[in-house]
Enzyme design. Structure first.
Site, PDB file in Angstrom:
ATOM      1  CE  LYS A  87      23.165  56.930 -16.850  1.00  0.00           C
ATOM      2  NZ  LYS A  87      22.704  57.327 -18.212  1.00  0.00           N
TER       3      LYS A  87
HETATM    4  O1  G3P Z   1      19.802  58.393 -19.505  1.00  0.00           O
HETATM    5  C1  G3P Z   1      18.895  57.342 -19.847  1.00  0.00           C
HETATM    6  C2  G3P Z   1      18.157  57.765 -21.028  1.00  0.00           C
HETATM    7  O2  G3P Z   1      19.113  58.103 -22.016  1.00  0.00           O
HETATM    8  C3  G3P Z   1      17.163  56.831 -21.632  1.00  0.00           C
HETATM    9  O3  G3P Z   1      16.469  57.626 -22.525  1.00  0.00           O
HETATM   10  O4  G3P Z   1      15.267  58.235 -24.539  1.00  0.00           O
HETATM   11  O5  G3P Z   1      16.633  56.142 -24.513  1.00  0.00           O
HETATM   12  O6  G3P Z   1      14.499  56.282 -23.220  1.00  0.00           O
HETATM   13  P1  G3P Z   1      15.675  57.015 -23.762  1.00  0.00           P
END
Ligand code: G3P
Length: 220
Positions: A87
């Site tokens: 990633k």
């Molecule tokens: O994979 C990216 C994701 O984990 C971001 O999610 O919930 O931290 O906005 P969040």
């Protein structure tokens, strides 16, 4: 649309795999830090849970050559094969790294995407997946679903092989609306995953069926 789990928590991963044919797991430094264990311990634990399903591990290096070294190191240390996706955040060096890492035979997920053009450029650079952050866009009074829809449209319009992996969801409605865009895949927290699978009317219906079946289901 395929479903992945956005978590580094093995209890949550095991729970999801028990009930659903999950396609893989996405992690990021924040999710990994939440587990309070070093990468060298947590990644093998996750691999024990998921076998050869997809695993997406984020690189943290700043320049492209170091990102490539890091991706190669994870592949070697964790004995990863075609199910490994590096990633890579779409910084300027990140775009350069996408081509380098892809050319080295490692799959790439371009991450931390907030605009259609970031996704299109990452796709052109060779990313296998592009990951737009839906809820984080919604939180800044932007439109996460519309950005995903524009990315899906652009990728289809130009016939690119890249798949869209929508990420950052806080509720089932965001996932539902993303699914209507033709998005190829989503990665979801344990909480959102469970919420999507259940409905109180389903539980109520099953309770009624059980009650009505009690006296007549006599084939044992
Ligand atoms: O994979 C990216 C994701 O984990 C971001 O999610 O919930 O931290 O906005 P969040």
């Amino acid at each position: 649309m395929i479903y992945l789990a956005d978590t580094a928590n093995c209890d949550q991963i095991r729970d999801l795999i028990k009930y659903y044919p999950l396609e893989g797991v996405t992690t990021n430094p924040s999710l990994l830090a939440h587990e309070g264990k070093p990468l060298s311990k947590i990644i093998p634990e996750i691999l024990d849970c998921i076998g050869d399903k997809m695993i997406h591990i984020q690189t943290i290096s700043e320049n492209a050559e170091d990102i490539l070294k890091e991706a190669k190191l994870y592949r070697e240390v964790f004995g990863l094969k075609g199910n490994f996706y590096a990633k890579i955040p779409v910084t300027r060096e990140g775009y350069r790294a996408i081509s380098l890492v892809k050319d080295s035979g490692i799959n790439v997920t371009a991450t931390a995407i907030f605009t259609q053009q970031q996704a299109m450029m990452a796709a052109n650079a060779g990313a296998d997946f592009v990951a737009p952050y839906v809820n984080r866009l919604d939180n800044i009074v932007s439109h996460g679903i519309e950005v995903v829809a524009d990315i899906v449209k652009g990728i289809k319009m130009y016939g690119l092989p890249t798949r869209v992996l929508a990420a950052s969801f806080k509720n089932v409605d965001q996932v539902y609306r993303v699914s209507l865009t033709g998005c190829h895949s989503v990665t979801l927290s344990h909480e959102v995953f469970l919420a999507l699978m259940s409905h109180p009317m389903t539980d109520r219906g099953v309770q009624d069926f059980e009650k009505d079946a009690t006296d007549i289901y006599d084939i044992k």
